[in-house]
Each structure stands twice: as structure tokens, then as C-alpha cells.
Design a protein around this motif. Sequence first.
Motif, mmCIF file in Angstrom:
data_model
loop_
_atom_site.group_PDB
_atom_site.id
_atom_site.type_symbol
_atom_site.label_atom_id
_atom_site.label_comp_id
_atom_site.label_asym_id
_atom_site.label_seq_id
_atom_site.Cartn_x
_atom_site.Cartn_y
_atom_site.Cartn_z
ATOM 1 N N LYS A 72 0.856 -1.179 0.000
ATOM 2 C CA LYS A 72 0.000 0.000 0.000
ATOM 3 C C LYS A 72 0.897 1.234 0.000
ATOM 4 O O LYS A 72 1.910 1.267 0.691
ATOM 5 N N ASP A 73 0.558 2.229 -0.786
ATOM 6 C CA ASP A 73 1.287 3.494 -0.818
ATOM 7 C C ASP A 73 0.314 4.601 -0.440
ATOM 8 O O ASP A 73 -0.477 5.058 -1.261
ATOM 9 N N SER A 74 0.375 5.007 0.818
ATOM 10 C CA SER A 74 -0.571 6.006 1.307
ATOM 11 C C SER A 74 -0.384 7.350 0.618
ATOM 12 O O SER A 74 -1.357 8.077 0.401
ATOM 13 N N ALA A 75 0.835 7.682 0.253
ATOM 14 C CA ALA A 75 1.094 8.953 -0.414
ATOM 15 C C ALA A 75 0.394 9.016 -1.767
ATOM 16 O O ALA A 75 -0.075 10.077 -2.196
ATOM 17 N N LYS A 76 0.326 7.865 -2.459
ATOM 18 C CA LYS A 76 -0.344 7.801 -3.754
ATOM 19 C C LYS A 76 -1.786 7.353 -3.636
ATOM 20 O O LYS A 76 -2.498 7.275 -4.642
ATOM 21 N N ASN A 77 -2.181 7.009 -2.402
ATOM 22 C CA ASN A 77 -3.542 6.539 -2.168
ATOM 23 C C ASN A 77 -3.848 5.340 -3.070
ATOM 24 O O ASN A 77 -4.904 5.280 -3.727
ATOM 25 N N ALA A 78 -2.913 4.397 -3.085
ATOM 26 C CA ALA A 78 -3.047 3.248 -3.956
ATOM 27 C C ALA A 78 -2.523 1.997 -3.270
ATOM 28 O O ALA A 78 -1.760 2.069 -2.310
ATOM 29 N N MET A 79 -2.964 0.864 -3.762
ATOM 30 C CA MET A 79 -2.485 -0.416 -3.285
ATOM 31 C C MET A 79 -2.108 -1.262 -4.481
ATOM 32 O O MET A 79 -2.554 -0.984 -5.613
ATOM 33 N N TYR A 80 -1.281 -2.286 -4.231
ATOM 34 C CA TYR A 80 -0.740 -3.058 -5.334
ATOM 35 C C TYR A 80 -0.704 -4.546 -4.996
ATOM 36 O O TYR A 80 -0.666 -4.927 -3.825
#
Length: 125
Positions: free
Chosen positions: A72-80
Motif C-alpha cells: 500500500k502506498d498512502s502517499a499515492k492513495n493506492a495499493m498493489y
Amino acid sequence: EAHLVESGGGLVQAGGSLTLSCAAVGFTFENYAVGWFRQAPGEEREGISLLSSDEDTTYLINSVRGRFTISKDSAKNAMYLQMNNLKPEDTAVYYCAVGELTDDNDVVRLDAEYWGQGAQVTVSS
């Protein structure tokens, strides 16, 4: 309206890799647990990987352990979902989800509040 948008599915040969992405629209991942699920033709949807909201705990089913990685990348508001060494049996529609983890007699589940639209992953032999 808050929702999730998936991307990154496709066709790959066995042994190849794919990365699925899931972006939140209208809300943030902060304080949510996240997870990836998949549904193969004729099968029920199964949870394959969960990540706790504090990112300290990861759950993986045995069949993908060592090959798939959730992040999860909170800065990009995305998960992978990074998928390596893909196998034909990984062919399915993959869904991202966010919500709250529940623990019922040591069975951990994601009580999902939002679902992605699904991304087809096809692995050829």
C-alpha cells in the motif's frame, strides 16, 4: 462518489509477472485494511492476500505465498499486488477491496466497504 479503480490485468505466459494497481477515489486508504481477492471461472471468490491498516501484518494463502506481494502506498492513495512466477491456475478476475479486518476463531477476514471493478488476469501455459 467513493470507489476503487483497478488496473494492470492482462495476458501473461506462465512464469511471468504482473502488477495490479488499485487507486482510491473520493476517500483515503489511511486507517483501512486492504486486500486482494480473485474469482476463477466456476469458482467462488477467494481472498488471497490481506494487509492490516498499520501495514504491520500480512496474510497470504499458501498457493501464492512466496510469489505474490501486497503493498500500500498512502502517499499515492493506492495499493498493489505484485505477482511473480505466475501459473495457469492463477487465471481469474482479481478484485481489490478495503475495509476492516475481523478475527473469528483465528480466521482473519476483510469486512470490505469498497470493492474494485475487477481485472482479468490470464496465464497461458
